[in-house]
Design a protein around this motif. Structure first.
Motif, PDB file in Angstrom:
ATOM      1  N   ASP A  57      24.225  45.591  38.858  1.00  0.00           N
ATOM      2  CA  ASP A  57      24.098  47.118  38.976  1.00  0.00           C
ATOM      3  C   ASP A  57      25.062  48.053  38.358  1.00  0.00           C
ATOM      4  O   ASP A  57      25.442  48.794  38.700  1.00  0.00           O
ATOM      5  N   TYR A  58      25.337  47.247  37.276  1.00  0.00           N
ATOM      6  CA  TYR A  58      26.615  47.902  36.518  1.00  0.00           C
ATOM      7  C   TYR A  58      26.196  49.157  35.682  1.00  0.00           C
ATOM      8  O   TYR A  58      25.087  49.010  35.316  1.00  0.00           O
ATOM      9  N   ALA A  59      27.072  50.375  35.747  1.00  0.00           N
ATOM     10  CA  ALA A  59      26.728  51.454  35.037  1.00  0.00           C
ATOM     11  C   ALA A  59      27.572  51.458  33.815  1.00  0.00           C
ATOM     12  O   ALA A  59      28.672  51.645  34.103  1.00  0.00           O
ATOM     13  N   PRO A  60      26.800  51.840  32.780  1.00  0.00           N
ATOM     14  CA  PRO A  60      27.821  51.887  31.459  1.00  0.00           C
ATOM     15  C   PRO A  60      29.089  52.944  31.638  1.00  0.00           C
ATOM     16  O   PRO A  60      28.852  53.984  32.148  1.00  0.00           O
ATOM     17  N   GLY A  61      30.283  52.387  31.137  1.00  0.00           N
ATOM     18  CA  GLY A  61      31.443  53.353  31.428  1.00  0.00           C
ATOM     19  C   GLY A  61      32.108  52.943  32.737  1.00  0.00           C
ATOM     20  O   GLY A  61      33.452  53.605  32.595  1.00  0.00           O
ATOM     21  N   THR A  62      31.720  52.504  33.550  1.00  0.00           N
ATOM     22  CA  THR A  62      32.478  51.991  34.829  1.00  0.00           C
ATOM     23  C   THR A  62      33.398  50.894  34.348  1.00  0.00           C
ATOM     24  O   THR A  62      32.986  49.822  33.956  1.00  0.00           O
ATOM     25  N   ARG A  63      34.652  50.961  34.934  1.00  0.00           N
ATOM     26  CA  ARG A  63      35.704  50.058  34.663  1.00  0.00           C
ATOM     27  C   ARG A  63      35.869  49.069  35.906  1.00  0.00           C
ATOM     28  O   ARG A  63      35.944  49.741  36.849  1.00  0.00           O
ATOM     29  N   LEU A  64      35.719  47.856  35.475  1.00  0.00           N
ATOM     30  CA  LEU A  64      35.666  46.871  36.339  1.00  0.00           C
ATOM     31  C   LEU A  64      37.016  46.001  36.494  1.00  0.00           C
ATOM     32  O   LEU A  64      37.407  45.708  35.458  1.00  0.00           O
ATOM     33  N   PRO A  65      37.034  45.386  37.756  1.00  0.00           N
ATOM     34  CA  PRO A  65      38.061  44.393  37.506  1.00  0.00           C
ATOM     35  C   PRO A  65      37.680  43.155  36.970  1.00  0.00           C
ATOM     36  O   PRO A  65      36.075  42.926  36.828  1.00  0.00           O
ATOM     37  N   THR A  66      38.240  42.375  35.947  1.00  0.00           N
ATOM     38  CA  THR A  66      37.565  41.601  35.269  1.00  0.00           C
ATOM     39  C   THR A  66      38.396  40.217  35.331  1.00  0.00           C
ATOM     40  O   THR A  66      39.416  40.068  35.536  1.00  0.00           O
ATOM     41  N   ILE A  67      37.417  39.047  35.064  1.00  0.00           N
ATOM     42  CA  ILE A  67      37.930  37.651  35.101  1.00  0.00           C
ATOM     43  C   ILE A  67      37.785  36.992  33.736  1.00  0.00           C
ATOM     44  O   ILE A  67      36.806  37.238  32.902  1.00  0.00           O
ATOM     45  N   LEU A  68      38.896  36.873  33.035  1.00  0.00           N
ATOM     46  CA  LEU A  68      38.950  36.232  31.623  1.00  0.00           C
ATOM     47  C   LEU A  68      39.004  34.708  32.174  1.00  0.00           C
ATOM     48  O   LEU A  68      39.886  34.021  32.647  1.00  0.00           O
ATOM     49  N   TRP A  69      37.973  33.616  31.360  1.00  0.00           N
ATOM     50  CA  TRP A  69      37.948  32.308  31.554  1.00  0.00           C
ATOM     51  C   TRP A  69      37.827  31.526  30.530  1.00  0.00           C
ATOM     52  O   TRP A  69      36.743  31.731  29.536  1.00  0.00           O
ATOM     53  N   ALA A  70      38.979  30.916  30.009  1.00  0.00           N
ATOM     54  CA  ALA A  70      38.948  30.421  28.569  1.00  0.00           C
ATOM     55  C   ALA A  70      39.494  29.102  28.515  1.00  0.00           C
ATOM     56  O   ALA A  70      39.822  28.500  29.343  1.00  0.00           O
ATOM     57  N   TYR A  71      39.632  28.668  27.389  1.00  0.00           N
ATOM     58  CA  TYR A  71      40.040  27.245  26.967  1.00  0.00           C
ATOM     59  C   TYR A  71      40.680  27.187  25.537  1.00  0.00           C
ATOM     60  O   TYR A  71      39.959  27.515  24.616  1.00  0.00           O
ATOM     61  N   PRO A  72      42.058  27.121  25.234  1.00  0.00           N
ATOM     62  CA  PRO A  72      42.292  27.204  24.126  1.00  0.00           C
ATOM     63  C   PRO A  72      42.151  25.983  23.150  1.00  0.00           C
ATOM     64  O   PRO A  72      41.995  24.695  23.703  1.00  0.00           O
ATOM     65  N   ARG A  73      42.019  26.094  21.813  1.00  0.00           N
ATOM     66  CA  ARG A  73      41.900  24.968  20.987  1.00  0.00           C
ATOM     67  C   ARG A  73      42.941  25.261  19.389  1.00  0.00           C
ATOM     68  O   ARG A  73      42.939  26.465  19.266  1.00  0.00           O
TER      69      ARG A  73
END
Length: 856
Positions: A581-597
């Motif tokens: 239900d995301y509305a463009p322009g809405t700022r959300l709490p965010t999760i970054l999930w990553a793996y360095p190489r």
């Protein structure tokens, strides 16, 4: 539209974990997430397909979604780098993870389930060479059984009552004529397992040979003489041939610990690799001493090829003597590689490896096929006589592939009609995905794609005339588009014959004829579940109709590839998932999930390594974090975290890691998607290590989740990940990269998640016991990490403190925390001192006329 709000039932799990006080330690019942998430996790994976050797049928292999707790709770022994189930004499990880086998006829799509008992735990399915049978295993509570199914009817039966020995992978392989199976069995006369002695027979002695050598850190190793006895007991097997028609067993040789037993293509010989003593407490079984021999199917030794000593090898060293030994595709000729530099990549040498062959009857010296300047990595046969041999320089991340003619080794002058051998086919960066020519499309060999210990000869390419086929991912700046090419072995030029369209991810699974006119592909899109297709000419026919088990996620969650730049100009990318239900322009709490190489090349580090057209379901360690998108979060999955510098990349690990994370947050904030004040970071394994480092070396994140990470690099002092230098060579880099040594700098709460059998664990220094990260806390008083078992509650202020930072009063021997101490006195002694002072004051008062001093 109002801003989506994270749902408390799932979204607060991270925050609550940070808020729990250390005093709450109790056995908690299992908790369930919201029903829609349960439905996603419980949905079984899509079946995989194995093509029959005659190309007439598919074997669809089904498996359950997650193992049951009863399965996870099975007993387990850790021996020589492997984990086994002593009840079944099988692997603790892979046996019995298949739930059903279904045969589908390609001509009309008719499906025929293989008839097995309800709830049977199946494993290791393989087609017979003629496509008439399927062999597989069934795991019970007490054994791994050998079963056989008739492909025409689906009827299945247990082939023998004998118990298979499956502790080290697939226990069976088809003989080339398809009338027999070669299997490992538990020896018939084996008694009870060796009991743990009440008194050890002696001390555990480890001896140094007086030379410095880096030893990699391995898990699940042998620890003592009792472990050695258990290893001998469970890994010793009797090789035997099993008649497919009658189930009769014929023993092959005597019981031994077999690393591999591989039939020659003509069926006349067996290539046998036996593990022998001495064993090691520092390396897994693959590095134990070995005897390599050629046997007859009756078990007679024809040729002793090599005796390999115990190989406790540091860094990137390899064994001296034969490596990667296998059969040529026809007849009975052995081919292997040998080190010419003593196995030491740091030694100066014009050539590091050579490729040799030795034909039956295995007399005389092996014939040299070629020498290479770097280390031989792989060999794929392009027919009976020609092979593609690839060498790699790990330091430079560079690879070269040669076409070698095994029928005419050496100079071409000996055979005028033959081209020079070897011929250089590719000379390229191993990191360059955009320029990857693809991998040869392989035949289904006599084992049906599975082998006894080694994965029997899945290294023979399909050949049509002078051409072979190459299948690749088709990586590009806009995402992956798999392709199929022809490689002409005379001109060494390629011709593209098919590529996935721009709106799907469709990859070649198999060629259904040698001319390449009929292809089996697996096709999917962001909203379309993966299914198998038959392609002929420009037309395609769906062979399966698997449906989407989680449409709210796959069609509701918005997915897009995001490309951006690091401050140093390096291009980065990641996949962004937004709530339904995301509305463009809405700022959300965010999760970054990553793996360095790590990368040698900046150009390669900037390449896109994913596709927006993949069908994504959140499951396992690689996808559970995507479920946050259903809870109102933005999830930035796989933002690239390149560490440039090759073998010295870690010299600038922290700076590059923080710069990449900051660039990702800045880009998402610029897009209006992310509230930069509400960003969390997470990762698995080395991604967990990354998470802890970002929380100790930056203030970019509000919280972190780290799964199965190793955080104390002094516990891996001889190297980790791609780092080859030891702790003593670069202590400042090890210490700076280790979150354990920088825990006092932790800028935000971190949730540390481990399984009971996780190999990455802290060691509590004060009590000398292993504890998982969940049991580890950080004491600000003594500026160090400690285990909860070392925390002591002060009886006066009820404050938990590290045992080491509690002072003991020399007067009353009572322990209390420094916050309760005044003038180095505990409250008890302080009260006693006050009474004594009061008494002294009274004694010093002058005596009056009305009384006398006490005691006078």
């Amino acid at each position: 539209m109002p801003s989506p709000r994270p749902r408390r039932s799932f979204a607060l799990a991270l925050a609550l974990a940070f808020a729990l006080p250390l005093t709450l330690q109790a056995q908690e019942p299992y908790k369930s997430p919201p029903p829609e998430i349960v439905a996603i996790l419980d949905a079984p994976p899509f079946p995989t397909a194995l093509v029959s050797p005659d190309k007439l049928s598919l074997l669809l292999v089904e498996q359950p979604s997650l193992p049951a707790l009863a399965e996870v709770g099975q007993p387990m022994l850790r021996l020589a780098g492997l984990r086994i189930n002593p009840n079944t004499n099988g692997s603790a990880r892979t046996n019995g993870r298949l739930s059903a086998l279904v045969i589908e006829r390609l001509a009309d799509g008719a499906q025929r389930p293989i008839a097995v008992p309800a709830g049977a735990a199946l494993g290791f399915p393989s087609w017979s060479p003629d496509g008439k049978h399927v062999a597989f295993t069934r795991t019970t509570d007490a054994a791994v059984e050998l079963w056989l199914a008739d492909a025409a009817t689906g009827a299945a039966r247990r082939l023998t009552d004998a118990r298979l020995n499956a502790v080290d992978g697939n226990p069976c392989a088809w003989m080339p004529d398809g009338t027999k199976l070669l299997c490992r069995f538990v020896p018939d006369a084996r008694g009870a397992p060796p009991a743990l002695p009440a008194v050890p027979p002696g001390p555990t002695v480890e001896q140094s040979l007086g030379r410095a050598a880096a030893v990699p850190t391995y898990e699940d190793l042998l620890q003592n003489a009792h472990d050695e006895a258990l290893y001998d007991y469970y890994f010793t097997a009797q090789a035997a041939l099993v008649d497919v028609a009658t189930g009769a067993r014929t023993p092959v040789g005597r019981p031994a610990i077999f690393d591999a037993v591989d039939p020659s293509p003509d069926g006349r010989y067996l290539l046998v690799t036996r593990t022998v003593r001495p064993y090691s407490y520092h390396v897994p079984q693959g590095a134990f001493a070995q005897e390599i021999e050629v046997w007859t199917p009756a078990g007679d030794v024809v040729k002793k090829v090599a005796s390999l000593p115990l190989a406790e090898l540091p860094g990137r060293r390899v064994r001296t003597g034969p490596r990667q030994m296998d059969w040529r595709p026809a007849g009975a000729t052995l081919v292997w590689s040998e080190a010419l530099d003593g196995g030491d990549p740091r030694a100066k040498a014009e050539f590091r490896d050579r490729l040799v062959q030795l034909a039956a009857p295995f007399a005389g010296e092996p014939v040299e096929l070629m020498k290479v300047k770097d280390r031989l990595q792989s060999l794929v046969w392009a027919g009976e006589d020609q092979a593609l041999a690839s060498e790699v320089n790990r330091e430079k991340a560079w690879t070269r592939t040669w076409l070698v003619d095994a029928a005419h080794p050496g100079a071409a002058a000996a055979v005028p009609a033959a081209p020079a051998s070897p011929r250089l086919v590719w000379d390229r960066s191993a990191e360059d995905r955009y320029g990857d020519p693809g991998r040869p499309v392989l035949k289904t060999e006599v084992s049906g794609g599975f082998g006894f210990g080694r994965g029997a000869r899945e290294n023979v390419a399909i050949r049509h005339g002078n051409e072979i086929y190459l299948a690749g991912e088709g990586a590009s700046a806009t995402g992956e588009r798999p392709f199929l090419d022809r490689l002409d072995l005379r001109s060494l030029k390629t011709h593209r014959i098919w590529q996935s369209d721009a709106s799907h991810y469709e990859a070649v699974v198999a060629l259904l004829d040698d001319a390449g006119t009929r292809l089996l592909t697996r096709r999917e899109s962001a909203a379309e579940a993966p299914n198998y297709y038959l392609r002929r000419g420009g037309k395609s026919l769906a062979l399966t109709k698997f449906t989407d088990p989680a449409p709210r996620f796959t069609t509701g969650v918005k997915k897009q590839l995001v490309v951006y730049q690091r401050p140093d100009g390096l291009a980065l990318n990641g996949m962004l998932y937004l709530p339904p239900d995301y509305a463009p322009g809405t700022r959300l709490p965010t999760i970054l999930w990553a793996y360095p190489r790590e990368f040698v090349s900046a150009a390669a580090a900037a390449q896109v390594s994913t596709s927006p057209n993949r069908f994504t379901l959140p499951r396992g360690a690689g996808g559970m974090h995507l479920l946050f998108a259903l809870e109102g979060y933005a999830v930035f999955d796989g933002p690239t975290m390149p560490i440039l510098g090759g073998d010295t990349a870690n010299n600038h690990y922290v700076e590059q890691l923080v710069a990449s994370a900051r660039a990702a947050i800045d880009k998402l904030a610029e897009m209006g998607v992310t509230d930069p004040e509400r960003v969390a970071v997470g990762g698995h394994s080395y991604g967990a290590f990354m998470t802890a480092n970002l929380l100790t070396h930056s203030t970019l994140f509000r919280a972190g989740t780290a799964e199965s990470g190793a955080y104390n690099r002094t516990l891996t002092p001889f190297g980790f990940q791609n780092e080859q230098r030891t702790y003593w060579e670069i202590p400042e880099i090890y210490n700076r990269m280790a979150p354990f040594q920088n825990a006092a700098k932790l800028s935000a709460p971190i949730l540390l998640i481990h399984g009971m059998n996780d190999d990455n664990r802290y060691v509590c220094e004060s009590c000398d016991q292993d504890f998982c990260d969940e049991c580890v806390s950080y004491c600000r008083r003594c500026d160090r990490s400690i285990c909860k078992g070392c925390l002591v509650e002060c009886p006066h202020c009820q404050e938990l403190n590290c045992e080491r930072c509690i002072d003991a009063c020399s007067e009353c021997r009572q322990t209390c925390c420094p916050s309760c101490l005044e003038d180095d006195l505990c409250p008890t002694c302080k009260e006693k001192q006050e009474k004594e002072n009061e008494s002294h004051e009274q004694e010093e008062q002058p005596v009056t006329d009305g009384g006398s001093a006490s005691g006078v």
